[in-house]
Design an enzyme around this catalytic site. Structure first.
Site, PDB file in Angstrom:
ATOM      1  N   HIS A 135       0.838  -1.207   0.000  1.00  0.00           N
ATOM      2  CA  HIS A 135       0.000   0.000   0.000  1.00  0.00           C
ATOM      3  C   HIS A 135       0.869   1.251   0.000  1.00  0.00           C
ATOM      4  O   HIS A 135       0.647   2.171  -0.791  1.00  0.00           O
ATOM      5  CB  HIS A 135      -0.912   0.032   1.236  1.00  0.00           C
ATOM      6  CG  HIS A 135      -1.566   1.370   1.430  1.00  0.00           C
ATOM      7  ND1 HIS A 135      -2.748   1.715   0.825  1.00  0.00           N
ATOM      8  CD2 HIS A 135      -1.165   2.471   2.125  1.00  0.00           C
ATOM      9  CE1 HIS A 135      -3.054   2.970   1.146  1.00  0.00           C
ATOM     10  NE2 HIS A 135      -2.113   3.457   1.938  1.00  0.00           N
ATOM     11  N   HIS A 140       1.549   5.121  -2.502  1.00  0.00           N
ATOM     12  CA  HIS A 140       1.924   6.512  -2.179  1.00  0.00           C
ATOM     13  C   HIS A 140       3.179   7.006  -2.881  1.00  0.00           C
ATOM     14  O   HIS A 140       3.278   8.191  -3.203  1.00  0.00           O
ATOM     15  CB  HIS A 140       2.153   6.653  -0.665  1.00  0.00           C
ATOM     16  CG  HIS A 140       0.897   6.664   0.132  1.00  0.00           C
ATOM     17  ND1 HIS A 140       0.057   7.758   0.204  1.00  0.00           N
ATOM     18  CD2 HIS A 140       0.323   5.724   0.906  1.00  0.00           C
ATOM     19  CE1 HIS A 140      -0.965   7.487   0.996  1.00  0.00           C
ATOM     20  NE2 HIS A 140      -0.834   6.256   1.434  1.00  0.00           N
ATOM     21  N   GLU A 180      -5.680   9.529   0.006  1.00  0.00           N
ATOM     22  CA  GLU A 180      -6.033   8.099   0.020  1.00  0.00           C
ATOM     23  C   GLU A 180      -7.084   7.755  -1.028  1.00  0.00           C
ATOM     24  O   GLU A 180      -6.981   6.705  -1.672  1.00  0.00           O
ATOM     25  CB  GLU A 180      -6.519   7.677   1.409  1.00  0.00           C
ATOM     26  CG  GLU A 180      -5.464   7.720   2.505  1.00  0.00           C
ATOM     27  CD  GLU A 180      -4.306   6.725   2.289  1.00  0.00           C
ATOM     28  OE1 GLU A 180      -3.372   6.752   3.081  1.00  0.00           O
ATOM     29  OE2 GLU A 180      -4.340   5.926   1.319  1.00  0.00           O
TER      30      GLU A 180
HETATM   31  N1  HBI Z   1       1.456   6.055  10.101  1.00  0.00           N
HETATM   32  N2  HBI Z   1       2.913   4.573   9.052  1.00  0.00           N
HETATM   33  C1  HBI Z   1       1.853   5.412   8.990  1.00  0.00           C
HETATM   34  N3  HBI Z   1       1.196   5.571   7.824  1.00  0.00           N
HETATM   35  C2  HBI Z   1       0.125   6.406   7.713  1.00  0.00           C
HETATM   36  O1  HBI Z   1      -0.467   6.547   6.630  1.00  0.00           O
HETATM   37  C3  HBI Z   1      -0.301   7.115   8.856  1.00  0.00           C
HETATM   38  C4  HBI Z   1       0.399   6.915  10.054  1.00  0.00           C
HETATM   39  N4  HBI Z   1       0.021   7.563  11.158  1.00  0.00           N
HETATM   40  C5  HBI Z   1      -1.052   8.529  11.176  1.00  0.00           C
HETATM   41  C6  HBI Z   1      -1.745   8.650   9.883  1.00  0.00           C
HETATM   42  N5  HBI Z   1      -1.367   7.988   8.795  1.00  0.00           N
HETATM   43  C7  HBI Z   1      -2.925   9.588   9.817  1.00  0.00           C
HETATM   44  O2  HBI Z   1      -2.766  10.588  10.745  1.00  0.00           O
HETATM   45  C8  HBI Z   1      -3.069  10.219   8.443  1.00  0.00           C
HETATM   46  O3  HBI Z   1      -3.645   9.241   7.624  1.00  0.00           O
HETATM   47  C9  HBI Z   1      -3.925  11.441   8.473  1.00  0.00           C
HETATM   48 FE    FE Z   2      -2.012   5.355   2.888  1.00  0.00          FE
END
Ligand code: HBI
Ligand code: FE
Length: 288
Positions: A135, A140, A180
């Site tokens: 993912h 990303h 997302e």
């Molecule tokens: N941590 N590893 C990881 N990946 C994320 O997408 C992620 C996160 N911590 C918090 C977070 N996303 C959310 O706060 C955001 O999707 C807004």
């Molecule tokens: Fe994501």
């Protein structure tokens, strides 16, 4: 449960021999990947790469090609970082899994994208709740090659890192509905294309988001998005469509503290809601 199956069921992120830094980064444990991990990567990579032709936006497909990702093995983050640094000054850092909001946003503010190091199991191929390596890398990283989107992600990180915990709910909706699950107008034929990581990394949602009559598809509006609740356990009830990455980076070029102060006093909308003031592209036939 036999020892082998109990190890297999143990969540990978808690493998005990990994030393994690205070900022939740760790050295990508290349030796920890099994043949099964590489096989799952290959299956997901080949399936999505084929499915997204004509469905993902051109900048995503261009970024994916620029990264020169091997289809048959879990990527070496240091190798991806060579392409990424040259293209947009971003780098990916390995993390054990979801990290605290504040830590996540501070990484984004420094042009570092946290990437979960482990791969989902074969029995989780089509869905898992928490982001895994596929993912994060496939979903990303390709768009971080695009300089405008890369700037948007850093600006988002800075805004979120400066926000109060109560305002993170509002900003998380922006991340959810754009980063997302965002859709975008194709520059050439004006058709809808995918840019959201949660969609491009999902076979079923790559089809559903563009082709199903069920969900709403509305023109992106920053305040509307920041007031709209979302579901994490189903396909999206509403997709928001941006006109370009320039448009979304301009959208967040506002007095964010003032906007947050205004929005936190206003009611939110259900995920499937449609309003008169919405730029209606498609009204979903969904039953809430
Ligand atoms: N941590 N590893 C990881 N990946 C994320 O997408 C992620 C996160 N911590 C918090 C977070 N996303 C959310 O706060 C955001 O999707 C807004
Ligand atoms: Fe994501």
């Amino acid at each position: 449960m036999s020892a082998a199956s109990s190890i297999e069921k143990q969540p990978r992120q808690f493998e005990s021999n990994l030393s994690v830094n205070p900022d939740f980064t760790l050295a990508q444990p290349l030796e920890a990947y099994t043949a099964a991990d590489h096989a799952v990567w290959r299956q997901l990579f080949e399936r999505q790469s084929a499915l997204l032709q004509g469905r993902a936006c051109t900048p995503f497909l261009e970024g994916l090609a620029a990264l020169q990702i091997r289809p048959d093995r879990v990527p070496v983050f240091a190798e991806l970082n060579q392409q990424l640094a040259a293209a947009s000054g971003w780098e990916i850092v390995a993390v054990p899994g979801l990290v605290p909001d504040q830590v996540f946003f501070e990484h984004l503010a420094q042009r570092r994208f946290p990437v979960t190091w482990w791969m989902r199991r074969a029995d989780q191929l089509d869905y898992l709740q928490e982001p895994d390596c596929f993912h994060d890398v496939f979903g990303h990283v390709p768009l971080l090659i695009n300089p405008v989107f890369a700037d948007f992600m850093q600006r988002y990180g800075r805004l979120a890192a400066a926000a109060s915990p109560e305002d993170l709910t509002l900003l998380a909706r922006l991340y959810w509905y754009a980063v997302e699950f965002g859709l975008i107008r194709d520059k050439v034929d004006d058709s809808l294309r995918i840019f959201g990581a949660g969609i491009v990394s999902s076979k079923s949602e790559s089809l559903y988001s563009l082709e199903s009559p069920a969900p709403n598809r509305l023109g992106f509006d920053l305040e509307r998005v920041m007031r709209t609740n979302y579901r994490i356990d189903t396909f999206q009830k509403t997709y928001f469509v941006i006109d370009s990455f320039d448009a979304i980076i301009q959208a967040v070029d506002v007095d964010m503290p003032a906007l947050l102060a205004k929005l936190r006093e206003l009611p939110t909308f259900d995920a499937g809601h449609v309003m008169h003031s919405d730029r209606l592209i498609h009204r979903g036939i969904q039953r809430d």
